[in-house]
Design an enzyme around this catalytic site. Sequence first.
Site, mmCIF file in Angstrom:
data_model
loop_
_atom_site.group_PDB
_atom_site.id
_atom_site.type_symbol
_atom_site.label_atom_id
_atom_site.label_comp_id
_atom_site.label_asym_id
_atom_site.label_seq_id
_atom_site.Cartn_x
_atom_site.Cartn_y
_atom_site.Cartn_z
ATOM 1 N N HIS A 76 -9.242 2.668 -0.903
ATOM 2 C CA HIS A 76 -8.323 3.795 -0.735
ATOM 3 C C HIS A 76 -7.539 3.991 -2.032
ATOM 4 C CE1 HIS A 76 -7.984 2.294 3.687
ATOM 5 N NE2 HIS A 76 -9.006 3.115 3.568
ATOM 6 N N HIS A 136 -3.235 4.233 5.247
ATOM 7 C CA HIS A 136 -3.176 4.234 3.781
ATOM 8 C C HIS A 136 -3.508 5.609 3.220
ATOM 9 C CE1 HIS A 136 -4.107 -0.355 3.660
ATOM 10 N NE2 HIS A 136 -3.005 -0.060 4.326
ATOM 11 N N HIS A 153 0.829 -1.202 0.000
ATOM 12 C CA HIS A 153 0.000 0.000 0.000
ATOM 13 C C HIS A 153 0.866 1.255 0.000
ATOM 14 C CE1 HIS A 153 -2.005 -3.118 2.573
ATOM 15 N NE2 HIS A 153 -2.932 -2.943 1.638
ATOM 16 N N HIS A 182 3.703 -5.546 3.488
ATOM 17 C CA HIS A 182 3.240 -6.215 4.701
ATOM 18 C C HIS A 182 3.681 -7.677 4.735
ATOM 19 C CE1 HIS A 182 0.584 -2.995 6.266
ATOM 20 N NE2 HIS A 182 0.575 -2.636 4.990
ATOM 21 N N ASP A 218 -4.511 1.684 -2.084
ATOM 22 C CA ASP A 218 -4.696 0.230 -2.079
ATOM 23 C C ASP A 218 -4.237 -0.392 -3.392
ATOM 24 O OD1 ASP A 218 -5.859 0.403 0.424
ATOM 25 O OD2 ASP A 218 -7.910 0.076 -0.280
ATOM 26 N N HIS A 269 1.232 4.674 1.806
ATOM 27 C CA HIS A 269 0.819 5.214 3.106
ATOM 28 C C HIS A 269 0.920 6.729 3.108
ATOM 29 C CE1 HIS A 269 0.300 1.575 5.727
ATOM 30 N NE2 HIS A 269 0.703 1.051 4.569
ATOM 31 N N ARG A 312 4.271 -4.697 9.163
ATOM 32 C CA ARG A 312 4.948 -3.973 8.086
ATOM 33 C C ARG A 312 6.402 -4.424 8.052
ATOM 34 N NH1 ARG A 312 2.244 2.074 9.044
ATOM 35 N NH2 ARG A 312 0.108 1.291 9.185
ATOM 36 N N HIS A 366 -11.219 0.561 3.122
ATOM 37 C CA HIS A 366 -10.168 -0.243 2.503
ATOM 38 C C HIS A 366 -10.715 -1.349 1.621
ATOM 39 C CE1 HIS A 366 -6.491 -2.483 1.930
ATOM 40 N NE2 HIS A 366 -7.159 -3.569 2.267
#
Length: 193
Positions: free
Chosen positions: A117, A100, A82, A161, A120, A84, A178, A108
Amino acid sequence: MGGRQFTCVGKGTMLAGLILSLAACGGNGAGSELEPAESIARASLMGADQTQYGEVIIGEGDGGLLVQIKAEGLSPGPRGVHIHEVGKCEGPDFKSAGGHWNPSEKEHGFDNPKGAHMGDFFNLEIGEDGTGSVEATIEEGSLKEGPNALMDADGAAFVVHAGPDDLKTDPSGESGGRVACGVFEIQRFEPAQ
């Protein structure tokens, strides 16, 4: 709004497509020369131990942002990835990158009726060799101007992630911790002479 197109790509095409797109957009007519411009954002993906895990390059195209993700050195399997909202990657957990990137204030995930988002993506599939790559388009996004600007006052980061994104659970798709993070920096596009 915020739609995506995704393509898995081979190792040799990662930068070529974006550079060609930038070159095609930068000319002023037949026979004109391209001029240098601040036209890409680049993030080097690093683990908390400073291990290099690849890079993400974003450029502006017609109607949105062109994204190229190239990952390496990760264990095989699907990974949630993603953009951020904060350009800060402080280990060990990279929580400093915030949530995000979501200028349109949606929920999401592509499978969420109230999503997705702008930051995403579908899962990045890491192969047995530890590499994976994706190209995507973020419609209506921009690098520095307008309501959907990626590089606002506090910047932006890209996060990989530990696990797969379920593409529906707000706020992060249950994609786990993360494991790698990179802060986007605007860089000049220098056309080949």
